[in-house]
Design a protein around this motif. Sequence first.
Motif, short mmCIF file in Angstrom:
data_model
loop_
_atom_site.label_atom_id
_atom_site.label_comp_id
_atom_site.label_asym_id
_atom_site.label_seq_id
_atom_site.Cartn_x
_atom_site.Cartn_y
_atom_site.Cartn_z
N TYR A 100 -11.63 -5.15 -55.32
CA TYR A 100 -11.05 -4.29 -54.28
C TYR A 100 -9.75 -4.90 -53.75
O TYR A 100 -9.46 -6.08 -53.95
CB TYR A 100 -12.03 -4.11 -53.11
N VAL A 101 -8.98 -4.07 -53.06
CA VAL A 101 -7.80 -4.50 -52.33
C VAL A 101 -7.97 -3.94 -50.92
O VAL A 101 -8.21 -2.75 -50.74
CB VAL A 101 -6.50 -3.94 -52.96
N SER A 102 -7.88 -4.81 -49.90
CA SER A 102 -7.97 -4.32 -48.52
C SER A 102 -6.58 -4.34 -47.90
O SER A 102 -5.76 -5.21 -48.19
CB SER A 102 -8.95 -5.15 -47.70
N MET A 103 -6.33 -3.34 -47.07
CA MET A 103 -5.01 -3.16 -46.46
C MET A 103 -5.15 -2.71 -45.01
O MET A 103 -6.23 -2.31 -44.58
CB MET A 103 -4.24 -2.06 -47.20
N LEU A 104 -4.02 -2.76 -44.31
CA LEU A 104 -3.91 -2.16 -42.99
C LEU A 104 -2.84 -1.08 -43.06
O LEU A 104 -1.74 -1.31 -43.57
CB LEU A 104 -3.52 -3.19 -41.93
N VAL A 105 -3.15 0.09 -42.55
CA VAL A 105 -2.21 1.20 -42.46
C VAL A 105 -1.71 1.24 -41.02
O VAL A 105 -2.51 1.18 -40.08
CB VAL A 105 -2.87 2.54 -42.86
N LEU A 106 -0.41 1.31 -40.85
CA LEU A 106 0.24 1.26 -39.53
C LEU A 106 -0.11 -0.03 -38.78
O LEU A 106 -0.05 -0.08 -37.56
CB LEU A 106 -0.14 2.48 -38.67
N GLY A 107 -0.53 -1.04 -39.51
CA GLY A 107 -0.86 -2.33 -38.91
C GLY A 107 -2.17 -2.34 -38.15
O GLY A 107 -2.52 -3.33 -37.52
N PHE A 109 -5.20 0.40 -38.97
CA PHE A 109 -6.35 1.08 -39.58
C PHE A 109 -6.70 0.46 -40.93
O PHE A 109 -5.84 0.30 -41.79
CB PHE A 109 -6.06 2.58 -39.73
N ASN A 110 -7.98 0.14 -41.12
CA ASN A 110 -8.45 -0.46 -42.36
C ASN A 110 -8.42 0.55 -43.50
O ASN A 110 -8.81 1.70 -43.32
CB ASN A 110 -9.90 -0.97 -42.20
N ALA A 111 -7.98 0.06 -44.65
CA ALA A 111 -7.99 0.87 -45.87
C ALA A 111 -8.45 -0.02 -47.01
O ALA A 111 -8.19 -1.22 -47.01
CB ALA A 111 -6.61 1.44 -46.15
N VAL A 112 -9.12 0.58 -47.98
CA VAL A 112 -9.62 -0.18 -49.13
C VAL A 112 -9.38 0.63 -50.40
O VAL A 112 -9.51 1.85 -50.42
CB VAL A 112 -11.12 -0.54 -48.96
N LEU A 113 -8.98 -0.09 -51.45
CA LEU A 113 -8.86 0.48 -52.79
C LEU A 113 -9.85 -0.25 -53.67
O LEU A 113 -9.81 -1.48 -53.75
CB LEU A 113 -7.45 0.26 -53.37
N PHE A 114 -10.75 0.47 -54.31
CA PHE A 114 -11.69 -0.15 -55.23
C PHE A 114 -11.07 -0.18 -56.63
O PHE A 114 -10.30 0.72 -57.00
CB PHE A 114 -13.02 0.60 -55.24
N GLY A 177 -19.02 5.57 -35.84
CA GLY A 177 -18.80 5.60 -34.40
C GLY A 177 -17.44 6.21 -34.14
O GLY A 177 -17.20 7.36 -34.44
N ASP A 178 -16.53 5.41 -33.62
CA ASP A 178 -15.16 5.89 -33.39
C ASP A 178 -14.14 5.08 -34.20
O ASP A 178 -12.96 5.11 -33.91
CB ASP A 178 -14.82 5.88 -31.90
N MET A 179 -14.61 4.35 -35.22
CA MET A 179 -13.74 3.53 -36.05
C MET A 179 -13.50 4.21 -37.40
O MET A 179 -14.44 4.70 -38.03
CB MET A 179 -14.33 2.14 -36.28
N LEU A 180 -12.25 4.22 -37.83
CA LEU A 180 -11.85 4.86 -39.07
C LEU A 180 -11.63 3.83 -40.17
O LEU A 180 -10.97 2.81 -39.94
CB LEU A 180 -10.55 5.64 -38.84
N THR A 181 -12.17 4.09 -41.35
CA THR A 181 -11.87 3.32 -42.55
C THR A 181 -11.41 4.31 -43.60
O THR A 181 -12.06 5.34 -43.82
CB THR A 181 -13.10 2.54 -43.06
N ILE A 182 -10.29 3.99 -44.25
CA ILE A 182 -9.72 4.87 -45.26
C ILE A 182 -10.05 4.31 -46.64
O ILE A 182 -9.80 3.13 -46.90
CB ILE A 182 -8.19 4.96 -45.09
N VAL A 183 -10.62 5.14 -47.49
CA VAL A 183 -10.87 4.75 -48.89
C VAL A 183 -9.81 5.46 -49.70
O VAL A 183 -9.65 6.68 -49.61
CB VAL A 183 -12.29 5.17 -49.35
#
Length: 196
Positions: A100-107, A109-114, A177-183
């Motif tokens: 995987y690769v983990s990233m931050l969007v807009l510094g 929001f968590n994002a992950v690429l598998f 909950g109220d936390m966003l993770t982007i795949v």
Amino acid sequence: MDAGVLRTVQGHLTAEIHPALLGQSLEAAREKLSSLVLKWQPQWEGAILAYSGESLEGDQGLVLPFLPYVQLRIVADLLLFKPTVGCALVGKVQKVGSDYVSMLVLGVFNAVLFAKDMDKKYLPLASGALADGDGAADADGGDAKKKKKRRKKEGKGPTISEGCLLKFKVAQLKIEGDMLTIVGAMNEKGLGPYTP
């Protein structure tokens, strides 16, 4: 980032405050708005990044039955982050793992690429054991840094490393909950390392 991912809307909200705070109603309204920043809000299908122009709607609050609180109506302009499946985003790589690769969007929001959702030209680095540059030995007994240098020297395609920017498509939005993770996915033309 695709147009429309950042939007401004006029939000209508409520805040419940103790009657002792009625003389500071606008401050209480600002506290309510501040508590919502960077959290996923289902009613707007996005996360609030900022607010402005906050004011109280009407001149009186509503006394709630059975509770010692007064409900205030708030109006504010809200800047929303509203990604949708299929839109393109840019993230800054925080870690390159074995699959995987983990990233931050807009510094923020968590994002992950598998690895399974990435173009094959990126996979030797992402599928090697530890590609995050910490010098740990990989499965062949080699060093991850040496492997990366060897790939660059041999000219075998682009590399993904911590700190680089990647353009990817949103494949799924996960809300806990109220936390966003982007795949995300990075297997189409025009996606990959990004230079602003």
